[in-house]
Motif scaffolding. Sequence first.
Motif, PDB file in Angstrom:
ATOM      1  N   PHE A   1     -13.043   0.202  -7.743  1.00 27.70           N
ATOM      2  CA  PHE A   1     -12.573   1.116  -8.197  1.00 27.70           C
ATOM      3  C   PHE A   1     -12.022   0.561  -9.261  1.00 27.70           C
ATOM      4  CE2 PHE A   1      -9.005   4.015  -8.338  1.00 27.70           C
ATOM      5  CZ  PHE A   1      -9.482   5.216  -7.655  1.00 27.70           C
TER       6      PHE A   1
ATOM      7  N   MET B   1      -2.327   2.591 -10.089  1.00 26.41           N
ATOM      8  CA  MET B   1      -1.274   3.177 -10.112  1.00 26.41           C
ATOM      9  C   MET B   1      -1.342   4.908 -10.238  1.00 26.41           C
ATOM     10  SD  MET B   1       1.074   0.458 -12.299  1.00 26.41           S
ATOM     11  CE  MET B   1      -0.227   0.389 -13.721  1.00 26.41           C
TER      12      MET B   1
ATOM     13  N   CYS C   1      -4.889   9.968  -5.167  1.00 25.03           N
ATOM     14  CA  CYS C   1      -4.656   9.515  -6.413  1.00 25.03           C
ATOM     15  C   CYS C   1      -5.893  10.007  -7.357  1.00 25.03           C
ATOM     16  CB  CYS C   1      -4.524   8.070  -6.634  1.00 25.03           C
ATOM     17  SG  CYS C   1      -6.187   7.524  -5.865  1.00 25.03           S
TER      18      CYS C   1
ATOM     19  N   GLU D   1      11.514  -1.947  -1.217  1.00 27.70           N
ATOM     20  CA  GLU D   1      11.972  -2.969  -2.377  1.00 27.70           C
ATOM     21  C   GLU D   1      12.090  -4.198  -2.088  1.00 27.70           C
ATOM     22  OE1 GLU D   1      14.823  -0.758  -4.693  1.00 27.70           O
ATOM     23  OE2 GLU D   1      14.808  -2.242  -6.349  1.00 27.70           O
TER      24      GLU D   1
ATOM     25  N   GLU E   1       3.051  13.271 -12.631  1.00 30.55           N
ATOM     26  CA  GLU E   1       2.321  13.565 -11.425  1.00 30.55           C
ATOM     27  C   GLU E   1       2.841  14.292 -10.367  1.00 30.55           C
ATOM     28  OE1 GLU E   1       1.381   9.891  -9.300  1.00 30.55           O
ATOM     29  OE2 GLU E   1      -0.555  10.402  -8.902  1.00 30.55           O
TER      30      GLU E   1
ATOM     31  N   LYS F   1       1.844  -5.500   3.489  1.00 34.14           N
ATOM     32  CA  LYS F   1       3.237  -4.507   3.560  1.00 34.14           C
ATOM     33  C   LYS F   1       2.602  -3.127   3.482  1.00 34.14           C
ATOM     34  CE  LYS F   1       5.950  -2.347   1.682  1.00 34.14           C
ATOM     35  NZ  LYS F   1       6.106  -0.939   1.987  1.00 34.14           N
TER      36      LYS F   1
ATOM     37  N   VAL G   1      -1.113  -0.770  -4.648  1.00 36.37           N
ATOM     38  CA  VAL G   1      -1.530   0.567  -4.876  1.00 36.37           C
ATOM     39  C   VAL G   1      -0.264   1.359  -4.739  1.00 36.37           C
ATOM     40  CG1 VAL G   1      -3.278   2.465  -4.500  1.00 36.37           C
ATOM     41  CG2 VAL G   1      -4.214   0.154  -4.242  1.00 36.37           C
ATOM     42  N   GLY G   2       0.002   2.177  -5.600  1.00 34.37           N
ATOM     43  CA  GLY G   2       1.129   2.900  -5.741  1.00 34.37           C
ATOM     44  C   GLY G   2       1.477   3.820  -7.088  1.00 34.37           C
ATOM     45  N   SER G   3       2.724   4.244  -7.131  1.00 34.39           N
ATOM     46  CA  SER G   3       3.040   5.000  -8.137  1.00 34.39           C
ATOM     47  C   SER G   3       3.049   4.014  -9.391  1.00 34.39           C
ATOM     48  CB  SER G   3       4.332   5.785  -8.167  1.00 34.39           C
ATOM     49  OG  SER G   3       5.339   4.395  -7.773  1.00 34.39           O
TER      50      SER G   3
ATOM     51  N   THR H   1       0.964  -1.335  -0.050  1.00 29.98           N
ATOM     52  CA  THR H   1       0.071  -0.053  -0.010  1.00 29.98           C
ATOM     53  C   THR H   1       0.907   1.171   0.356  1.00 29.98           C
ATOM     54  OG1 THR H   1       0.013  -0.189   2.402  1.00 29.98           O
ATOM     55  CG2 THR H   1      -1.817  -1.242   1.063  1.00 29.98           C
ATOM     56  N   PRO H   2       0.363   2.454  -0.660  1.00 34.19           N
ATOM     57  CA  PRO H   2       0.851   3.609  -0.518  1.00 34.19           C
ATOM     58  C   PRO H   2       0.757   4.647   0.751  1.00 34.19           C
ATOM     59  CG  PRO H   2      -1.080   3.742  -1.487  1.00 34.19           C
ATOM     60  CD  PRO H   2      -1.134   2.544  -1.027  1.00 34.19           C
ATOM     61  N   PHE H   3       1.480   5.706   0.755  1.00 33.11           N
ATOM     62  CA  PHE H   3       1.331   6.238   1.873  1.00 33.11           C
ATOM     63  C   PHE H   3       0.309   7.299   1.900  1.00 33.11           C
ATOM     64  CE2 PHE H   3       2.902   9.789  -1.052  1.00 33.11           C
ATOM     65  CZ  PHE H   3       2.376  11.029  -0.455  1.00 33.11           C
ATOM     66  N   ASN H   4      -0.329   7.566   1.006  1.00 37.25           N
ATOM     67  CA  ASN H   4      -1.520   8.649   0.953  1.00 37.25           C
ATOM     68  C   ASN H   4      -2.917   8.280   1.472  1.00 37.25           C
ATOM     69  OD1 ASN H   4      -2.014   7.286  -1.267  1.00 37.25           O
ATOM     70  ND2 ASN H   4      -2.931   8.837  -2.512  1.00 37.25           N
TER      71      ASN H   4
ATOM     72  N   VAL I   1       6.447   2.043  -9.667  1.00 39.27           N
ATOM     73  CA  VAL I   1       6.729   0.603  -8.868  1.00 39.27           C
ATOM     74  C   VAL I   1       5.577  -0.377  -9.399  1.00 39.27           C
ATOM     75  CG1 VAL I   1       6.508  -0.149  -6.666  1.00 39.27           C
ATOM     76  CG2 VAL I   1       7.883   1.834  -7.232  1.00 39.27           C
TER      77      VAL I   1
ATOM     78  N   GLU J   1       5.889   2.342   4.402  1.00 37.10           N
ATOM     79  CA  GLU J   1       7.056   2.332   5.275  1.00 37.10           C
ATOM     80  C   GLU J   1       6.915   3.987   5.763  1.00 37.10           C
ATOM     81  OE1 GLU J   1       7.567   1.914   2.380  1.00 37.10           O
ATOM     82  OE2 GLU J   1       8.987   3.481   1.536  1.00 37.10           O
TER      83      GLU J   1
HETATM   84  P1  NAD Z   1       5.107   4.164  -4.143  1.00 34.67           P
HETATM   85  O1  NAD Z   1       4.816   3.523  -5.393  1.00 34.67           O
HETATM   86  O2  NAD Z   1       6.263   5.032  -3.864  1.00 34.67           O
HETATM   87  O3  NAD Z   1       5.093   3.342  -3.049  1.00 34.67           O
HETATM   88  C1  NAD Z   1       4.112   2.252  -2.937  1.00 34.67           C
HETATM   89  C2  NAD Z   1       4.433   0.981  -2.415  1.00 34.67           C
HETATM   90  O4  NAD Z   1       5.607   0.249  -2.961  1.00 34.67           O
HETATM   91  C3  NAD Z   1       5.044   1.143  -0.752  1.00 34.67           C
HETATM   92  O5  NAD Z   1       4.656   0.159   0.076  1.00 34.67           O
HETATM   93  C4  NAD Z   1       6.608   1.064  -1.173  1.00 34.67           C
HETATM   94  O6  NAD Z   1       7.089   0.568  -0.127  1.00 34.67           O
HETATM   95  C5  NAD Z   1       6.621   0.260  -2.322  1.00 34.67           C
HETATM   96  N1  NAD Z   1       7.796   0.643  -2.951  1.00 34.67           N
HETATM   97  C6  NAD Z   1       8.376   1.895  -3.231  1.00 34.67           C
HETATM   98  N2  NAD Z   1       9.450   1.652  -4.078  1.00 34.67           N
HETATM   99  C7  NAD Z   1       9.520   0.329  -4.385  1.00 34.67           C
HETATM  100  C8  NAD Z   1      10.553  -0.144  -5.381  1.00 34.67           C
HETATM  101  N3  NAD Z   1      11.431   0.398  -5.921  1.00 34.67           N
HETATM  102  N4  NAD Z   1      10.420  -1.524  -5.549  1.00 34.67           N
HETATM  103  C9  NAD Z   1       9.221  -2.260  -4.835  1.00 34.67           C
HETATM  104  N5  NAD Z   1       8.325  -1.649  -3.872  1.00 34.67           N
HETATM  105  C10 NAD Z   1       8.475  -0.226  -3.824  1.00 34.67           C
HETATM  106  O7  NAD Z   1       3.961   5.209  -3.911  1.00 34.67           O
HETATM  107  P2  NAD Z   1       3.667   6.169  -2.732  1.00 34.67           P
HETATM  108  O8  NAD Z   1       4.367   7.531  -2.947  1.00 34.67           O
HETATM  109  O9  NAD Z   1       3.684   5.591  -1.460  1.00 34.67           O
HETATM  110  O10 NAD Z   1       1.967   6.541  -3.096  1.00 34.67           O
HETATM  111  C11 NAD Z   1       1.757   7.731  -4.178  1.00 34.67           C
HETATM  112  C12 NAD Z   1       1.242   7.130  -5.542  1.00 34.67           C
HETATM  113  O11 NAD Z   1       0.365   6.080  -5.170  1.00 34.67           O
HETATM  114  C13 NAD Z   1       0.776   8.008  -6.372  1.00 34.67           C
HETATM  115  O12 NAD Z   1       1.550   7.880  -7.496  1.00 34.67           O
HETATM  116  C14 NAD Z   1      -0.610   7.925  -6.401  1.00 34.67           C
HETATM  117  O13 NAD Z   1      -1.278   8.270  -7.646  1.00 34.67           O
HETATM  118  C15 NAD Z   1      -0.741   6.397  -6.297  1.00 34.67           C
HETATM  119  N6  NAD Z   1      -2.041   5.838  -5.796  1.00 34.67           N
HETATM  120  C16 NAD Z   1      -2.948   5.385  -6.504  1.00 34.67           C
HETATM  121  C17 NAD Z   1      -4.182   5.081  -6.439  1.00 34.67           C
HETATM  122  C18 NAD Z   1      -5.039   4.260  -7.307  1.00 34.67           C
HETATM  123  O14 NAD Z   1      -5.989   3.594  -6.834  1.00 34.67           O
HETATM  124  N7  NAD Z   1      -4.825   4.416  -8.565  1.00 34.67           N
HETATM  125  C19 NAD Z   1      -4.458   5.319  -4.920  1.00 34.67           C
HETATM  126  C20 NAD Z   1      -3.680   5.780  -4.089  1.00 34.67           C
HETATM  127  C21 NAD Z   1      -2.400   6.339  -4.593  1.00 34.67           C
END
Ligand code: NAD
Length: 502
Positions: A453, A253, A286, A211, A386, A178, A229-231, A152-155, A234, A181
């Motif tokens: 979603f 993403m 997001c 990672e 973004e 997970k 869910v995240g960038s 999961t992401p931080f937001n 990643v 962090e």
């Molecule tokens: P991030 O991709 O940096 O981190 C997400 C997760 O991946 C975290 O748990 C992190 O520990 C892990 N991670 C980070 N770097 C990694 C790597 N190199 N290899 C493997 N795992 C890694 O995202 P973030 O900054 O925490 O969250 C913000 C992003 O999430 C934005 O891009 C936002 O648009 C996106 N987001 C998308 C949605 C959606 O539903 N589409 C919802 C919420 C957030």
Amino acid sequence: MSAENAPSVPLLIDGKLVQSRTSQWREIRNPATQELLARVPLSTPEELNAAVASAAKAFKTWRNAPIGTRARIFLKYQQLIRENMKEIAAVLTSEQGKTLADAEGDVFRGLEVVEQAANIGTMQLGELARNVATGVDTYTLLQPLGVCAGITPFNFPAMIPLWMFPTAISCGNTFVLKPSEQDPLSTMKLVELAMQAGIPPGVLNVVHGTEEVVNGLCDHPDIKAISFVGSTRVGNHVYHRAIKSGKRAQCMMGAKNHVVVMPDAPKEQTLNALIGAGFGAAGQRCMATSVVIFVGESANWIPDFARKAQALKVSAGHEPGADLGPVISRSAKQRILGLIEEGLAQGAKLELDGRNGKVAGYEAGNFILPTLFSGVKPEMKIYEEEIFGPVLCTLSVPTLDDAIELINRNPHGNGTGIFTRSGGVARKFQEEIDVGQVGINVPIPVPVPLFSFTGSRASKLGDLGPYGKQAVLFYTQTKTVTSRWFDETVESGAVNTTISMR
Ligand code: NAD
């Protein structure tokens, strides 16, 4: 507080909160004050293996837990979340920075998914067709997959973990989570409540890390499915790594959410909605509005837009009346400031400059005040990337068709919206736009969990989205059973060597 004295965030393995034996830790700081709140471990490979082994063992019994048992745990869980909402929100604000009201919203949107998990009895139904041939019935079973994992992401440290493990577990799976962090404390509060609600040992486990741990989850042979869910960067990596080892994967993403403003839109309501969606949560949603496309004469509204944005109160999230708080970290702030510089260098006009704003009493915080660009062009970096901060790009086009073309050309397809009084215009937009979530006079159209979603193009990989019906399909394997019970009073027919059923 020194790093050694800071409380350490535990792992959850086999129903017990345990301290990691790792030598690698990350600090969790309040983004409004830099106060050290805790330190989080980067779990060791042994700890990851122990979490997965516990989940695999628990699956042997949990997969057969009756519907009522599963439903009652999530009924209890939703009650516990409601009772502890304010406490979870306060922790969330201290580690993430968003306002208390918005932190409660974060918990509440996750709570809605927990409510659906309590309804698993009607969500996980199969289908049955009677007499597909004489005396033969066919039916489907939606069976759990086994051990599933979530990253999961931080937001949204409350909502997004709750998008994942409640549905997975209520379907009969076991889970390894997970959390981000950067802000795992509110997630851990929710995990503790889940244990209190009666989730048996091993059914939910938590590891921490970045990672290496994520790669370990993607590669682990005993994990059947990964939710991420995240960038976009990643998520792409996670998706391809997970499917390479035969797992199901769903990756939600990054985004660049465009909103179209038609000249017939009600001006005050539209600008208020856009300001909330663009600058709320310091733009770190997001589904935040990140690009506003003014069609025709609505471009004349930009000065009023800037005035309204300037009036927002920026402060620590727990301060009364705060509209937005800081961004998550110093490095996020530096990245956003760099993008603003880049926008200026590439010729965009700053209508509102939030770079040097001071927040009284919180001089060390990671604050950026609302920032508004006009004259943005698609080839500019502030448009391509973004920004994920309180920075809105605006541009103007002559017609709705130009706006639709621009949006469909952008790589991202997470959310979009249109503001208009015309039903015909809204319907044309809804039909022609290639984006997962569409809002009509609704700035942040995140669906409630009666739906799922979604997302399109670079915003999503995998066919099935989080929560709702799609998540039940993601977390289950459909098995079809074709069944005949012989009527032994009827004389047996001849041998049938064809494929047809009679
Ligand atoms: P991030 O991709 O940096 O981190 C997400 C997760 O991946 C975290 O748990 C992190 O520990 C892990 N991670 C980070 N770097 C990694 C790597 N190199 N290899 C493997 N795992 C890694 O995202 P973030 O900054 O925490 O969250 C913000 C992003 O999430 C934005 O891009 C936002 O648009 C996106 N987001 C998308 C949605 C959606 O539903 N589409 C919802 C919420 C957030």
